[in-house]
Design a protein around this motif. Structure first.
Motif, mmCIF file in Angstrom:
data_model
loop_
_atom_site.group_PDB
_atom_site.id
_atom_site.type_symbol
_atom_site.label_atom_id
_atom_site.label_comp_id
_atom_site.label_asym_id
_atom_site.label_seq_id
_atom_site.Cartn_x
_atom_site.Cartn_y
_atom_site.Cartn_z
ATOM 1 N N PRO A 291 0.860 -1.220 -0.054
ATOM 2 C CA PRO A 291 -0.009 0.000 0.056
ATOM 3 C C PRO A 291 0.700 1.348 -0.139
ATOM 4 O O PRO A 291 0.377 2.074 -0.367
ATOM 5 N N ASN A 324 -6.317 0.223 -1.825
ATOM 6 C CA ASN A 324 -5.745 1.687 -2.262
ATOM 7 C C ASN A 324 -5.982 2.182 -3.504
ATOM 8 O O ASN A 324 -5.252 2.887 -4.033
ATOM 9 N N GLY A 353 -6.754 -4.183 2.837
ATOM 10 C CA GLY A 353 -6.699 -2.735 2.476
ATOM 11 C C GLY A 353 -7.909 -2.292 1.975
ATOM 12 O O GLY A 353 -8.329 -2.622 0.691
ATOM 13 N N ASN A 356 -8.851 3.925 -1.741
ATOM 14 C CA ASN A 356 -8.487 5.024 -1.421
ATOM 15 C C ASN A 356 -9.700 6.144 -1.530
ATOM 16 O O ASN A 356 -9.832 6.706 -2.561
ATOM 17 N N ILE A 381 -8.370 3.983 4.247
ATOM 18 C CA ILE A 381 -7.416 4.858 3.676
ATOM 19 C C ILE A 381 -8.271 6.097 3.051
ATOM 20 O O ILE A 381 -9.208 6.273 2.669
#
Length: 408
Positions: A291, A324, A353, A356, A381
């Motif tokens: 990431p 991300n 993750g 974004n 994120i």
């Protein structure tokens, strides 16, 4: 010397002279070496096409049988002409993953058909099925996700190895050119090696925006219809019908543009071996492992239509934006048919993750059960994503696909 002995000696000498003359004038047959350098090369066989393209090769319009891996090596170009049909051999069980077309870094595929005479890649099976052969792969020198310690200049030598068949891709050439593919059909591709390594219909590894990819139809493929591994390539007018897994997939830092995409899962379609099929699946970096690396995915998508009419297998998500990735999505229409189960509408969350949010701007119209699907922005994120669901999107312009003969 008697007459009989004399005649015998003359005959023997004459035969020897003829034999020597024949040996002196003969040319040894050229040996097979697996490299095709011309249409007169003994390695070239239209009914047994495989090996390495080791020169600029222009195949006349016609029918060819792909029987193994066909590799276009740098700096050469393989040209296919309008109306050409390439039939991949699907006659031997377990050989599908060894039958594919791959274009190495620095090489090109020039496959430009016309609306009236498209180029077709398909299976030669009497009853073709998804995964009969491996599909088309392009490898380029465009950027991919990399450590921040690798600057732009050093990125020229920063490469990765393809998920299948082990070829290099990656670099720092944003405008890299892997050729021109237009008015091309890809059918029954996407052979599976294992649960983590599969071919797709069209796989793009670090392909640069000097490459032209438009007017492409991908039918009845195993795994994804089209997948991007980094790169900067743009695509336009892509039709996807019945992909076993994802219709549209990117990872590892793709930063291109996609315009006018239509993906559909028809009534009755669905492969239970695919664990998490989606309309769009998106990663910023490969598998979410990096990431903090630079060159994360952040493409632009416009004029998309995603249709799910299949009641067989529930899509995990209509749009999955994770690990991300950023993205801007506009004029996109999601349609879930009668009796189709609801699913997540837009999901940014993932154990490896979240997407974004600060770089995600989605504007969509949703119809059918998907209109009640969950929106999961995540917290991992950036700031929360901008996701707008409202009537009015027109989605893809289906008239662009009239050349395929598909009925919408």
């Amino acid at each position: 010397m008697n007459t009989i002995k004399k005649n015998f000696m003359i005959s023997a000498i004459t035969s020897l002279m003829v034999a020597c003359s024949s040996d002196d004038n003969s040319t040894p047959a050229e040996e097979l070496d697996g490299v095709i350098t011309s249409l007169t090369d003994p390695d070239y066989d239209a009914n047994n096409l495989k090996g390495i393209i080791g020169a600029n090769i222009d195949l006349p319009a016609g029918e060819y049988k792909l029987t193994g891996g066909l590799v276009v090596r740098s700096p050469y170009t393989l040209k296919l002409n309008p109306g050409t049909v390439v039939k991949a051999s699907a006659g031997l069980s377990g050989t599908a993953t060894g039958i594919y077309l791959i274009v190495d870094q620095g090489a090109k595929l020039d496959a430009v058909g016309t609306a009236a005479a498209p180029i077709t890649f398909t299976s030669d099976a009497a009853t073709p099925a998804p995964g009969n052969w491996g599909g088309i792969i392009l490898c380029g020198y465009a950027p991919i996700s990399r450590p921040s310690s690798v600057n732009a200049a050093s990125a020229a030598n920063y490469t990765a190895v393809t998920e299948v068949v082990n070829h290099f891709y990656g670099g720092n050439v944003v405008t890299d050119n892997s050729g021109h593919i237009e008015y091309v059909k890809i059918l029954y591709s996407g052979a599976k090696i294992n649960d983590s390594k599969e071919f797709n219909g069209l796989t793009l590894y670090a392909v640069g925006n000097g490459t032209v990819l438009k007017n492409i139809a991908i039918f009845n493929g195993s795994d994804d219809a089209i997948e991007f591994f980094g790169g900067t390539v743009n695509v336009e007018n892509i039709l996807c019908v019945n992909a076993d897994d994802d219709m549209f997939d990117w990872t590892q830092g793709w930063n291109g543009r996609a315009k006018n995409f239509y993906g559909i899962r028809e009534l009755g379609f669905g492969d239970p071996t695919s664990p998490d099929p989606r309309g769009i699946e998106a990663d910023g970096n490969f598998d979410g492992s990096n990431p903090a690396w630079i060159v994360q995915s952040n493409p632009t998508l416009e004029d998309f239509t995603l249709v799910n009419n299949s009641t067989n297998i529930t899509l995990s998500d209509a749009i999955k934006l994770r690990r991300n990735t950023g993205v801007t999505i506009t004029n996109t229409k999601l349609i879930w048919g009668a009796g189709v189960a609801s699913t997540d509408l837009v999901d940014l969350t993932d154990a490896a993750g979240d997407g974004n949010g600060s770089l995600i701007n989605v504007s969509i119209t949703a119809e059918g059960a998907v209109s009640t699907g969950a929106i999961k922005k995540g917290t991992g994120i950036g700031v929360p994503a901008t996701i707008t669901v409202a009537a009015g999107a027109t989605g893809a312009n289906t008239s662009a696909f009239a050349w395929t003969g598909y009925t919408f």
